[in-house]
Design a protein around this motif. Sequence first.
Motif, PDB file in Angstrom:
ATOM      1  N   LEU A   1     -19.426  19.624  20.568  1.00  0.00           N
ATOM      2  CA  LEU A   1     -18.897  19.526  19.250  1.00  0.00           C
ATOM      3  C   LEU A   1     -18.930  20.685  18.525  1.00  0.00           C
ATOM      4  O   LEU A   1     -19.747  21.559  18.388  1.00  0.00           O
ATOM      5  CB  LEU A   1     -19.786  18.477  18.508  1.00  0.00           C
ATOM      6  CG  LEU A   1     -19.230  18.014  16.982  1.00  0.00           C
ATOM      7  CD1 LEU A   1     -17.868  17.601  17.100  1.00  0.00           C
ATOM      8  CD2 LEU A   1     -20.139  17.179  16.620  1.00  0.00           C
ATOM      9  N   SER A   2     -17.737  21.103  17.862  1.00  0.00           N
ATOM     10  CA  SER A   2     -17.462  22.527  17.262  1.00  0.00           C
ATOM     11  C   SER A   2     -17.366  22.205  15.639  1.00  0.00           C
ATOM     12  O   SER A   2     -16.759  20.998  15.570  1.00  0.00           O
ATOM     13  CB  SER A   2     -16.401  23.186  17.906  1.00  0.00           C
ATOM     14  OG  SER A   2     -15.046  22.700  17.654  1.00  0.00           O
ATOM     15  N   THR A   3     -17.194  22.945  15.046  1.00  0.00           N
ATOM     16  CA  THR A   3     -16.770  23.022  13.741  1.00  0.00           C
ATOM     17  C   THR A   3     -15.235  22.573  13.760  1.00  0.00           C
ATOM     18  O   THR A   3     -14.998  21.832  12.887  1.00  0.00           O
ATOM     19  CB  THR A   3     -16.866  24.343  12.953  1.00  0.00           C
ATOM     20  OG1 THR A   3     -16.510  25.447  13.453  1.00  0.00           O
ATOM     21  CG2 THR A   3     -18.671  24.655  12.379  1.00  0.00           C
ATOM     22  N   GLU A   4     -14.419  22.955  14.562  1.00  0.00           N
ATOM     23  CA  GLU A   4     -12.898  22.904  14.473  1.00  0.00           C
ATOM     24  C   GLU A   4     -12.657  21.493  14.839  1.00  0.00           C
ATOM     25  O   GLU A   4     -11.910  20.867  14.236  1.00  0.00           O
ATOM     26  CB  GLU A   4     -12.403  23.763  15.340  1.00  0.00           C
ATOM     27  CG  GLU A   4     -10.680  23.627  15.239  1.00  0.00           C
ATOM     28  CD  GLU A   4     -10.146  23.734  14.083  1.00  0.00           C
ATOM     29  OE1 GLU A   4      -9.152  23.204  14.122  1.00  0.00           O
ATOM     30  OE2 GLU A   4     -10.686  24.471  13.185  1.00  0.00           O
ATOM     31  N   ARG A   5     -13.469  20.982  15.885  1.00  0.00           N
ATOM     32  CA  ARG A   5     -13.088  19.432  16.279  1.00  0.00           C
ATOM     33  C   ARG A   5     -13.598  18.494  15.197  1.00  0.00           C
ATOM     34  O   ARG A   5     -12.796  17.715  14.815  1.00  0.00           O
ATOM     35  CB  ARG A   5     -14.044  19.185  17.456  1.00  0.00           C
ATOM     36  CG  ARG A   5     -13.626  20.009  18.896  1.00  0.00           C
ATOM     37  CD  ARG A   5     -14.349  19.187  20.043  1.00  0.00           C
ATOM     38  NE  ARG A   5     -14.011  17.905  20.440  1.00  0.00           N
ATOM     39  CZ  ARG A   5     -14.585  17.164  21.045  1.00  0.00           C
ATOM     40  NH1 ARG A   5     -15.908  17.565  21.490  1.00  0.00           N
ATOM     41  NH2 ARG A   5     -14.218  15.721  21.200  1.00  0.00           N
ATOM     42  N   LEU A   6     -14.682  18.734  14.533  1.00  0.00           N
ATOM     43  CA  LEU A   6     -15.051  18.045  13.360  1.00  0.00           C
ATOM     44  C   LEU A   6     -14.070  18.189  12.019  1.00  0.00           C
ATOM     45  O   LEU A   6     -13.664  17.323  11.413  1.00  0.00           O
ATOM     46  CB  LEU A   6     -16.577  18.541  12.774  1.00  0.00           C
ATOM     47  CG  LEU A   6     -17.307  17.298  11.821  1.00  0.00           C
ATOM     48  CD1 LEU A   6     -17.297  16.262  12.407  1.00  0.00           C
ATOM     49  CD2 LEU A   6     -18.806  18.265  11.619  1.00  0.00           C
ATOM     50  N   ARG A   7     -13.609  19.394  11.721  1.00  0.00           N
ATOM     51  CA  ARG A   7     -12.429  19.560  10.690  1.00  0.00           C
ATOM     52  C   ARG A   7     -11.335  18.849  11.216  1.00  0.00           C
ATOM     53  O   ARG A   7     -10.620  18.195  10.182  1.00  0.00           O
ATOM     54  CB  ARG A   7     -12.246  21.207  10.691  1.00  0.00           C
ATOM     55  CG  ARG A   7     -11.253  21.510   9.622  1.00  0.00           C
ATOM     56  CD  ARG A   7     -10.897  23.081   9.505  1.00  0.00           C
ATOM     57  NE  ARG A   7     -12.195  23.776   9.297  1.00  0.00           N
ATOM     58  CZ  ARG A   7     -12.954  24.407  10.111  1.00  0.00           C
ATOM     59  NH1 ARG A   7     -12.508  24.505  11.294  1.00  0.00           N
ATOM     60  NH2 ARG A   7     -14.075  25.074   9.731  1.00  0.00           N
ATOM     61  N   ARG A   8     -10.982  18.904  12.378  1.00  0.00           N
ATOM     62  CA  ARG A   8      -9.752  17.941  12.822  1.00  0.00           C
ATOM     63  C   ARG A   8      -9.904  16.402  12.592  1.00  0.00           C
ATOM     64  O   ARG A   8      -8.804  15.815  12.162  1.00  0.00           O
ATOM     65  CB  ARG A   8      -9.432  18.159  14.359  1.00  0.00           C
ATOM     66  CG  ARG A   8      -8.761  19.596  14.447  1.00  0.00           C
ATOM     67  CD  ARG A   8      -7.794  19.696  15.495  1.00  0.00           C
ATOM     68  NE  ARG A   8      -8.652  19.406  16.878  1.00  0.00           N
ATOM     69  CZ  ARG A   8      -9.177  20.445  17.670  1.00  0.00           C
ATOM     70  NH1 ARG A   8      -8.944  21.632  17.464  1.00  0.00           N
ATOM     71  NH2 ARG A   8      -9.979  19.826  18.930  1.00  0.00           N
ATOM     72  N   GLN A   9     -11.039  15.922  12.707  1.00  0.00           N
ATOM     73  CA  GLN A   9     -11.303  14.717  12.424  1.00  0.00           C
ATOM     74  C   GLN A   9     -11.259  14.539  11.006  1.00  0.00           C
ATOM     75  O   GLN A   9     -10.518  13.261  10.566  1.00  0.00           O
ATOM     76  CB  GLN A   9     -12.669  14.382  12.923  1.00  0.00           C
ATOM     77  CG  GLN A   9     -13.012  14.186  14.376  1.00  0.00           C
ATOM     78  CD  GLN A   9     -12.111  13.039  15.054  1.00  0.00           C
ATOM     79  OE1 GLN A   9     -12.337  11.870  14.607  1.00  0.00           O
ATOM     80  NE2 GLN A   9     -11.205  13.331  15.884  1.00  0.00           N
ATOM     81  N   VAL A  10     -11.899  15.243  10.230  1.00  0.00           N
ATOM     82  CA  VAL A  10     -11.591  15.248   8.833  1.00  0.00           C
ATOM     83  C   VAL A  10     -10.055  15.171   8.370  1.00  0.00           C
ATOM     84  O   VAL A  10     -10.052  14.189   7.531  1.00  0.00           O
ATOM     85  CB  VAL A  10     -12.782  15.917   8.151  1.00  0.00           C
ATOM     86  CG1 VAL A  10     -12.341  16.107   6.417  1.00  0.00           C
ATOM     87  CG2 VAL A  10     -14.078  15.976   8.474  1.00  0.00           C
ATOM     88  N   ASN A  11      -9.712  16.088   8.695  1.00  0.00           N
ATOM     89  CA  ASN A  11      -8.154  16.429   8.079  1.00  0.00           C
ATOM     90  C   ASN A  11      -7.387  15.193   8.547  1.00  0.00           C
ATOM     91  O   ASN A  11      -6.449  14.798   7.881  1.00  0.00           O
ATOM     92  CB  ASN A  11      -7.782  17.582   8.690  1.00  0.00           C
ATOM     93  CG  ASN A  11      -8.466  18.904   7.786  1.00  0.00           C
ATOM     94  OD1 ASN A  11      -9.132  18.784   7.006  1.00  0.00           O
ATOM     95  ND2 ASN A  11      -8.161  20.034   8.534  1.00  0.00           N
ATOM     96  N   GLY A  12      -7.612  14.745   9.901  1.00  0.00           N
ATOM     97  CA  GLY A  12      -6.710  13.335  10.206  1.00  0.00           C
ATOM     98  C   GLY A  12      -6.957  12.317   9.330  1.00  0.00           C
ATOM     99  O   GLY A  12      -6.019  11.678   9.099  1.00  0.00           O
TER     100      GLY A  12
END
Length: 400
Positions: free
Chosen positions: A201-212
Amino acid sequence: MRDADDSGGHDRHEGSLDVDDPLDTDYGFLDAELRRRNAAAFVHVGDRFDDDLRYLTRFSGPDRAYAFVYRRGTATLCAPALFDEQAEREFPGADVVTANRADPAGLRAAAVLDAAGAEEGGTVLVPQHVPHDAAVYLERAGYELESTDAVAGARQVKTDAEVDRLRRVQRAAVRGMARAEAVLYEAEVDGDEVVWNGGPLSTERLRRQVNGVLAAHGVRDAGNTVVGCGPTAADLHFTGLDAIRPGETVLLDISPRGPDGYYGDITRTFAVDPDGGWERRAYVAVEAAREAALAELGAGVPASTVNEEASAELAAYGFRVDSDEVGFTHSVGHGVGVSLHEGPSLTADEELEAGNVVTIEPGVYDPEHGGVRLEDLALVTEDGYELLGEYPFGLVPRER
């Protein structure tokens, strides 16, 4: 290639941010300023990235310059060529005129004043950041320019319709935060990695979840979804890529923008499998500072008092304040509206007014350990405040 699990996976209709009623703008503050300054008109020139112009016109495009002209009782939008229908639909003022494609916006504004019979050589008020070329065209047409901050002042006190926009966007931001916590709750520790859905889990994967989730609810992230972990959680605006590690703080600051241009803003901090050291002490201190700041919030309170109470609470827990790198390194909050950062400032001595919308966001940071920040959006009322969106607290992710 985007991971199949990173789309957000949420119903795009449930709770979406549909805004059908157009926003109005009360130009009474401009009438008062023109009378006070004995001026003939107010003029501003900019594009859709100018938040003052967005507030004045409610016009959402395009990215080339257009003009707003206000004479006492009459508001005119000089719309760019090919955008007249959109301008007629969105502009709350009385008049829309379409500029020739070749006409500079400042020249068009001068023509509107001339056509209205404005006094030759009369005073025209402009914001300090009016484009230089627009100022030159107005001066060449014989008008004397004086600057005003009346628009910035008016933007600080929100109408009920503006508060409604802010509340709707904040609800979407809360849903994004819920998705982030769910992902962190589902994640597992594998050695020195945090693993989720089959991979690190990276910050970018987590960010994509939020932005979705934000997109599913009708708002856009506007490049403002901050996700930092460990040392990068001490970077106030980290939007890069970092691996999320066990025990490290994961700071999420979600500030999307809605279809009418208004922002939400919420921050929470989590840690997967924390060890109970710096991050827990920091979390307890920031929670206490948040409560201390909210306890001071209300109409008639000097804004700086709110910041001072948060600072005092953090200092009582042993954290440095007014520091550049370690401890509490920023003010406790700022105004939010059509700009993510606008008045009032919570370091100013001016009294807060009912209708101000501000963040309360104490935080402490140490690049050797991480960062902890907790942030909510609050409407100042006559007898206190109202949170425009609420989300639970807790350093360890939970199933909500």
